[in-house]
Write an enzyme that holds these catalytic residues in place. Structure first.
Site, PDB file in Angstrom:
ATOM      1  N   CYS A  40      43.174  37.905  34.348  1.00 21.02           N
ATOM      2  CA  CYS A  40      43.184  36.574  33.747  1.00 21.02           C
ATOM      3  C   CYS A  40      44.245  35.692  34.423  1.00 21.02           C
ATOM      4  CB  CYS A  40      43.471  36.661  32.252  1.00 21.02           C
ATOM      5  SG  CYS A  40      43.404  35.051  31.410  1.00 21.02           S
ATOM      6  N   CYS A  67      39.901  36.029  24.923  1.00 26.40           N
ATOM      7  CA  CYS A  67      40.378  34.853  25.647  1.00 26.40           C
ATOM      8  C   CYS A  67      39.185  34.012  26.102  1.00 26.40           C
ATOM      9  CB  CYS A  67      41.198  35.307  26.863  1.00 26.40           C
ATOM     10  SG  CYS A  67      41.693  33.988  27.993  1.00 26.40           S
ATOM     11  N   CYS A  70      39.176  33.925  30.432  1.00 24.78           N
ATOM     12  CA  CYS A  70      38.696  35.015  31.300  1.00 24.78           C
ATOM     13  C   CYS A  70      37.505  35.765  30.713  1.00 24.78           C
ATOM     14  CB  CYS A  70      39.827  35.994  31.618  1.00 24.78           C
ATOM     15  SG  CYS A  70      40.425  36.940  30.193  1.00 24.78           S
ATOM     16  N   CYS A 317      31.971  45.470  51.201  1.00 24.59           N
ATOM     17  CA  CYS A 317      32.319  44.057  51.077  1.00 24.59           C
ATOM     18  C   CYS A 317      32.610  43.674  49.623  1.00 24.59           C
ATOM     19  CB  CYS A 317      31.214  43.181  51.652  1.00 24.59           C
ATOM     20  SG  CYS A 317      29.574  43.497  50.967  1.00 24.59           S
TER      21      CYS A 317
END
Length: 367
Positions: A40, A67, A70, A317
């Site tokens: 966050c 929250c 986030c 990746c």
């Protein structure tokens, strides 16, 4: 997965916004009554004001609220009732031809199901079902069965429908892929969805999730690299790739033991090779990756090379995140990226850090 580490380790991860703990740990702030992801971007609390939880349900049960910045109850947490109900049905009968009427017969609203699967997997349930059916057909064709048998196995009502779906996925008609070839394409099932593997007798050339939008283009480019020598079937390399994926997803092996062939420019290969040196359980930013290949001014080029990688998981990746610790774009879907980082958190405290050595022809084997 592993239990929670001690509070000091978790607090350091919170301050560093360490994405390796995504899906594994949440922090509750006693002074605000809010719980957050460790990534966050909000101001960090003091250590004595932190409580640690393995999941959102535990945090809510302790009286904390999520929250809004986030979204700790978001994509990382599988909480959709329709997803939990339909996934086992899809796994039990991947050849079934699903419709919205089938969903209504189960007492489910098609719109709710579509939104739930889009949130969790980046595609609708019916799209996932269609990919599963196509996978059944691919397996049949790769074994040399007649086209009508493949069509029936895949659950498509017409041969043209099967060929069209096949062509959209591969960029070739099925008959063209049955010719003699040096490279063989086959389907591999994984907990995160079907994958296409293309390998010869010694190297893996491509490993992609079948729902990636750029897959047909990637297959066409690979076909150009190898002058069209791609058929259907598998080799010992395909079997070894499938065995490693099973071990990886089940927490037994983070280190890759598959030899790969990288098809790309020298710069792209350099980026991909550096990606392979990131141990499971660790992440990098694009800027850090550019620094590691001694091209600090090439951050955007590094990002482009990252996006054109055709060896999902093998060339990791997904381990590249934003400089602020946020989840950035992933061609396989952000929901997969979150889950992969969650899975790899268990390898961080082990001894399976991967190292490797690059050959001059662009071949790379992790050892």
């Amino acid at each position: 997965m592993l239990g929670l580490p001690d509070d000091q380790i978790l607090y350091r991860a919170l301050v560093a916004r360490d994405a390796a703990y995504e899906g594994r740990a949440l922090v509750g702030v006693t002074t605000t009554g809010i719980f957050c992801r460790l990534t966050c971007p909000a101001r960090k609390p003091r250590p004595e004001n932190c409580r640690w939880f393995p999941d959102a349900d535990s945090a809510v049960a302790a009286g904390f609220r999520p929250c809004l910045r986030c979204s700790p109850t978001g994509t990382s947490a599988l909480g959709e009732a329709s997803v939990a109900r339909l996934l086992p049905l899809l796994e039990a009968d991947p050849g079934r031809r699903w419709s919205e009427a089938d969903l209504r017969d189960l007492g489910l609203d098609p719109s709710t199901v579509r939104r739930g699967f889009q949130r969790q997997f980046g595609q609708s349930f019916l799209q996932m079902a269609r990919a599963a059916r196509l996978g059944q057909g691919l397996k049949t064709v790769s074994k040399g069965a007649a086209m009508i048998d493949a069509q029936l196995d895949a659950g498509f009502e017409s041969a043209s429908g099967f060929r069209q779906a096949f062509a959209r996925l591969f960029g070739h008609k099925p008959c063209e892929l049955r010719k003699d070839a040096d490279l063989r394409a086959d389907w591999i099932d994984s907990p995160l969805g079907g994958m296409i593997a293309i390998a010869d007798q010694t190297h893996l050339h491509l490993l992609e999730f079948v729902d990636r939008k750029a897959l047909p283009d990637g297959l066409r480019k690979l076909s150009g690299f190898v002058e069209g020598r791609i058929g259907l079937g598998r080799s010992a390399v395909t079997d070894r790739t499938e065995a490693w994926l099973d071990a990886f997803f089940n927490g037994r092996q983070g280190q890759v033991d598959v030899t790969v062939k990288l098809h790309g420019t020298p710069f792209q290969q350099r980026v991909w090779q550096q990606l392979q040196r990131i141990p499971a359980g660790e992440t990098r930013s694009y800027a850090a990756l550019a620094q590691e290949i001694d091209r600090p001014g090439a951050v955007r080029a590094v990002a482009r090379a990252n996006a054109t990688n055709r060896l999902a998981l093998i060339v990791p990746c997904h381990r590249v995140i934003g400089a602020d610790g946020s989840m950035t774009g992933y061609a396989g879907g952000l929901w997969r990226k979150e889950r992969l980082i969650q899975i790899e958190a268990q390898y961080r405290q082990g001894t399976e850090a991967a190292t490797g050595d690059c050959g001059v022809d662009g071949q790379y084997r992790l050892v």
